[in-house]
Scaffold this motif. Structure first.
Motif, PDB file in Angstrom:
ATOM      1  N   VAL A 174       0.920  -1.319  -0.295  1.00  0.00           N
ATOM      2  CA  VAL A 174       0.062  -0.284  -0.349  1.00  0.00           C
ATOM      3  C   VAL A 174       0.734   0.834   0.264  1.00  0.00           C
ATOM      4  CG1 VAL A 174      -1.593   1.303   1.120  1.00  0.00           C
ATOM      5  CG2 VAL A 174      -2.056  -0.891   0.969  1.00  0.00           C
ATOM      6  N   ALA A 216      -8.054  -4.707   2.104  1.00  0.00           N
ATOM      7  CA  ALA A 216      -7.926  -4.829   1.562  1.00  0.00           C
ATOM      8  C   ALA A 216      -5.759  -4.153   1.309  1.00  0.00           C
ATOM      9  CB  ALA A 216      -8.082  -3.689   0.501  1.00  0.00           C
ATOM     10  N   SER A 220      -4.470  -7.720   1.225  1.00  0.00           N
ATOM     11  CA  SER A 220      -5.697  -7.257  -0.473  1.00  0.00           C
ATOM     12  C   SER A 220      -5.302  -6.092  -1.368  1.00  0.00           C
ATOM     13  CB  SER A 220      -6.890  -8.631  -0.726  1.00  0.00           C
ATOM     14  OG  SER A 220      -6.160  -9.174   0.554  1.00  0.00           O
ATOM     15  N   PRO A 221      -4.374  -5.300  -1.426  1.00  0.00           N
ATOM     16  CA  PRO A 221      -4.162  -4.225  -1.915  1.00  0.00           C
ATOM     17  C   PRO A 221      -5.006  -4.014  -3.161  1.00  0.00           C
ATOM     18  CG  PRO A 221      -1.808  -4.442  -0.823  1.00  0.00           C
ATOM     19  CD  PRO A 221      -2.703  -6.168  -0.935  1.00  0.00           C
ATOM     20  N   GLU A 222      -5.265  -5.283  -3.776  1.00  0.00           N
ATOM     21  CA  GLU A 222      -6.055  -5.327  -5.090  1.00  0.00           C
ATOM     22  C   GLU A 222      -6.891  -4.675  -4.611  1.00  0.00           C
ATOM     23  OE1 GLU A 222      -5.655  -9.132  -3.592  1.00  0.00           O
ATOM     24  OE2 GLU A 222      -5.098  -7.740  -3.814  1.00  0.00           O
ATOM     25  N   LEU A 224      -8.249  -2.532  -3.218  1.00  0.00           N
ATOM     26  CA  LEU A 224      -8.587  -1.034  -2.195  1.00  0.00           C
ATOM     27  C   LEU A 224      -9.599   0.153  -3.226  1.00  0.00           C
ATOM     28  CD1 LEU A 224      -5.310  -0.473  -1.771  1.00  0.00           C
ATOM     29  CD2 LEU A 224      -6.738   0.015  -0.581  1.00  0.00           C
ATOM     30  N   CYS A 271      -2.923   4.047  -3.600  1.00  0.00           N
ATOM     31  CA  CYS A 271      -2.045   2.936  -4.463  1.00  0.00           C
ATOM     32  C   CYS A 271      -1.904   1.135  -4.005  1.00  0.00           C
ATOM     33  CB  CYS A 271      -1.271   3.487  -5.423  1.00  0.00           C
ATOM     34  SG  CYS A 271      -1.885   5.177  -5.649  1.00  0.00           S
ATOM     35  N   SER A 272      -1.678   0.576  -4.937  1.00  0.00           N
ATOM     36  CA  SER A 272      -1.681  -1.009  -4.471  1.00  0.00           C
ATOM     37  C   SER A 272       0.293  -0.535  -4.707  1.00  0.00           C
ATOM     38  CB  SER A 272      -2.020  -2.223  -5.001  1.00  0.00           C
ATOM     39  OG  SER A 272      -1.769  -1.958  -6.640  1.00  0.00           O
ATOM     40  N   ASP A 273       0.490   0.253  -5.300  1.00  0.00           N
ATOM     41  CA  ASP A 273       2.369  -0.486  -5.481  1.00  0.00           C
ATOM     42  C   ASP A 273       2.885   0.975  -6.468  1.00  0.00           C
ATOM     43  OD1 ASP A 273       2.659  -0.234  -8.600  1.00  0.00           O
ATOM     44  OD2 ASP A 273       0.809  -1.787  -8.169  1.00  0.00           O
TER      45      ASP A 273
END
Length: 315
Positions: A174, A216, A220-222, A224, A271-273
């Motif tokens: 994250v 999330a 599981s950041p995907e 978000l 953001c996830s990355d």
């Protein structure tokens, strides 16, 4: 028996992170600590009253006497434990923007409470529950002061025994982006725009998204984007900050988990990355209308800290 007096010349250093509250669906419940900090030095003195020197954000604008919010928080804490407040000299170096939904007032309160904790060392011991209770009593809501105190992602709630919190460690993927406009927003005004009641289906919607958001953020950041949907407060406040609303909608249309940060008008993008964060920053830079400052921050995992310095020989 009266409490012992704080020694003259005792000095502490405090560091407090910015925060973002609500995170979309978690209204008045969820908060996140961010790697942008206000720093404070406080020294006791013989002369009564308080003198505050401010550098950075708020210099020349915030009070520099006993009416300063940090001084009020120190005084509030001393009064809670019946300890006489000595004279104070404060040096505040502020970096958290004021009136932008990044927890500046909560950070000031936490800075004062933490300074009091350090000054009272050996006289009164303040544990985490006491710190949260005092800060919440001053702030009114625990969702900003909890992450500022403890770091990470916090869930805050109130029980019969007072405000409570649970700290969670955020997934390393994250990557926060905070978009800060020039305009400010009154928290009181933002709160006044929210209705007293909401439709039953909207309440259920937010309960599901809040639960999903915890998953999330820690696992599981995907998820978000879906997890940051909200029907309780952002739509009702949209008319008061049209530039914020427009940019949030644009970012979300591009698959980015953008929400209003706290009461606004800043925007938090989860953001996830790092690559996704760069893409978000490019969208913000190209957005028409009000210019935005993009702050590429990390999640702060430590929270507020206080260091008690050794007394000077002359003190």
């Amino acid at each position: 028996m009266a409490a012992a007096a704080v020694p003259i010349g005792r000095s502490v250093s405090v560091k407090v992170p910015a925060t973002s509250a609500n995170l979309g669906p978690g209204f008045d419940t969820l908060g996140l600590a961010l790697s942008l900090y206000d720093e404070l030095e406080v020294t006791t003195r013989h002369e009564p009253g308080a003198t505050v020197t401010v550098t950075g954000v708020g210099a020349g604008e915030v009070p520099t006497d006993a009416s300063n919010l940090v001084v009020q928080a120190i005084a509030f804490t001393f009064d809670r434990y019946g300890v006489e407040l000595p004279g104070l000299f404060l040096l505040a170096n502020n970096r958290i923007p004021h009136g932008r939904g990044m927890g500046s007032s909560g950070a000031a309160i936490v800075a004062g409470v933490m300074a009091a904790k350090g000054l009272l060392e050996g006289i009164v011991e303040l544990d985490s529950h006491a710190l949260l209770s005092i800060a919440t009593d001053m702030e009114g809501h625990p969702d900003n002061v909890a992450p500022a105190l403890f770091g990470g992602l916090t869930i805050a709630w109130t029980s019969e025994s007072g405000p409570q919190h649970k700290k969670l460690i955020v997934h390393r993927g994250v990557t926060p982006l905070v978009c800060v406009p020039e305009a400010t927003m009154s928290t009181a005004l933002a709160r006044s725009l929210r209705p007293e009641s909401v439709p039953h289906e909207d309440a259920i919607f937010n309960v599901s998204r809040s639960a999903l958001l915890i998953a999330a953020l820690i696992q599981s950041p995907e998820l978000l984007l879906a997890a940051t949907e909200d029907r309780l407060h952002q739509n009702y406040r949209a008319s008061a900050m049209p530039d914020t609303t427009s940019l949030v909608e644009e970012l979300r249309a591009q698959g980015l988990a953008a929400v209003v940060s706290g009461a606004g008008p800043s925007i938090l993008v989860l953001c996830s990355d790092p690559a996704q964060r760069l893409a978000a920053a490019e969208i913000v830079a190209a957005h028409e209308g009000t210019p935005w400052q993009s702050l590429m921050l990390a999640v702060d995992f430590k929270g507020a800290t206080v260091i008690l310095h050794p007394a000077e020989a002359s003190a």
